[in-house]
Write an enzyme that holds these catalytic residues in place. Structure first.
Site, mmCIF file in Angstrom:
data_model
loop_
_atom_site.group_PDB
_atom_site.id
_atom_site.type_symbol
_atom_site.label_atom_id
_atom_site.label_comp_id
_atom_site.label_asym_id
_atom_site.label_seq_id
_atom_site.Cartn_x
_atom_site.Cartn_y
_atom_site.Cartn_z
ATOM 1 N N TYR A 154 85.370 51.790 30.624
ATOM 2 C CA TYR A 154 85.673 52.129 32.020
ATOM 3 C C TYR A 154 84.776 51.329 32.961
ATOM 4 C CZ TYR A 154 85.933 55.134 36.210
ATOM 5 O OH TYR A 154 86.079 55.622 37.488
ATOM 6 N N LYS A 158 85.956 48.593 35.737
ATOM 7 C CA LYS A 158 85.717 48.841 37.153
ATOM 8 C C LYS A 158 84.878 47.730 37.783
ATOM 9 C CE LYS A 158 88.212 52.505 37.401
ATOM 10 N NZ LYS A 158 89.495 52.468 38.148
#
Length: 261
Positions: A154, A158
């Protein structure tokens, strides 16, 4: 590059809950028409119904280019144009990095990063053709600061979304198109539904930001578009952390490591 949301045609992916739903409501309150898309069709229809005559629902799997094309065609058939595209879908794989398998990495990259790439391929030609519009990409403070090692796929995606958005702003702003990057910290949503856990839980490390409600984030997004802002933070404290990181990366990492010890 400011934009008046009144009568704007907006598309929100992942709009069936959380930040997406809140942003859809914020857009509608400002007079926009909102196409709410979600992997769960029932959720999309529920949110569109909440918006009254300003909402339209569509099921969309952002890992499927044809699904995004179908949304584009729906919007053009219904409204004739697209003004705002908010790329808001995200999932997490959580655990020690050595326990997260390759297929989990591939899934997170496909959903969190390549979904934005697909959206750009589908919608940017429309915005470029009309010489106006706005793109919002949802990243995270975990994409700005080095604390998300307990959710590394993640975090990596991001960071990529932040970098993609920064460069996209340089390309699109001279062509009349605004770009915003939403970097939320703690937000009270149902994101836990999108988390897959691996191995023993890893203790998170880094700054503790306040948790805010999704509705306030939706308002921040709408205001950010209206004001033409690039970076949209839910925790102003993150800006101080970002300045400290930029001033001396080694010192910042050393402090986090020391704090963890």
């Amino acid at each position: 590059m400011s934009m008046d949301l009144h009568d704007a045609v907006t598309v929100v992916t992942g709009g069936g809950s959380g930040i997406g739903r809140a942003s859809a409501h914020a857009f509608a309150r400002r007079g926009a028409r909102v196409v709410v898309t979600d992997l769960e069709a029932e959720r999309a229809h529920t949110v569109a119904g909440e918006l009254g005559g300003r909402g339209v629902a569509a099921r969309c799997d952002v890992t499927d280019l044809d699904d995004l094309r179908a949304v584009r065609d729906l919007v053009l058939d219904r409204f004739g144009r697209v003004d705002v595209v908010m790329n808001n879908v995200g999932i997490l794989a959580v655990g020690p990095v050595e326990d997260i398998p390759l297929d989990a990495w591939q899934r997170v990259i496909d959903v969190n990063l390549l979904s934005v790439v697909r959206s750009n391929l589908v919608f940017l030609p429309l915005l470029l053709g009309q010489g106006s519009g706005h793109v919002v990409n949802t990243a995270s403070t975990a994409g700005l600061l080095p604390y998300g090692f307990d959710r590394l796929p993640y975090t990596a995606t991001k960071h990529a979304v932040v970098g993609l958005s920064e460069s996209l702003a340089l390309y699109l702003r001279p062509r009349g198109i605004g770009v915003s990057c939403l970097c939320p910290a703690g937000v009270a949503t149902n994101i836990v539904e999108q988390i897959t856990f691996y191995g023993e839980p890893a203790a998170p490390q880094g700054p503790a930001f306040p948790v805010v409600d999704a509705d306030s984030v939706g308002e921040l997004v709408a205001d950010g578009i209206s004001e033409g802002r690039f970076l949209i933070l839910t925790a102003p404290e993150a800006a101080d952390e970002l300045r400290e990181l930029g001033a001396d990366v080694d010192l910042y990492l050393s402090r986090l490591t020391k704090d963890a010890g």
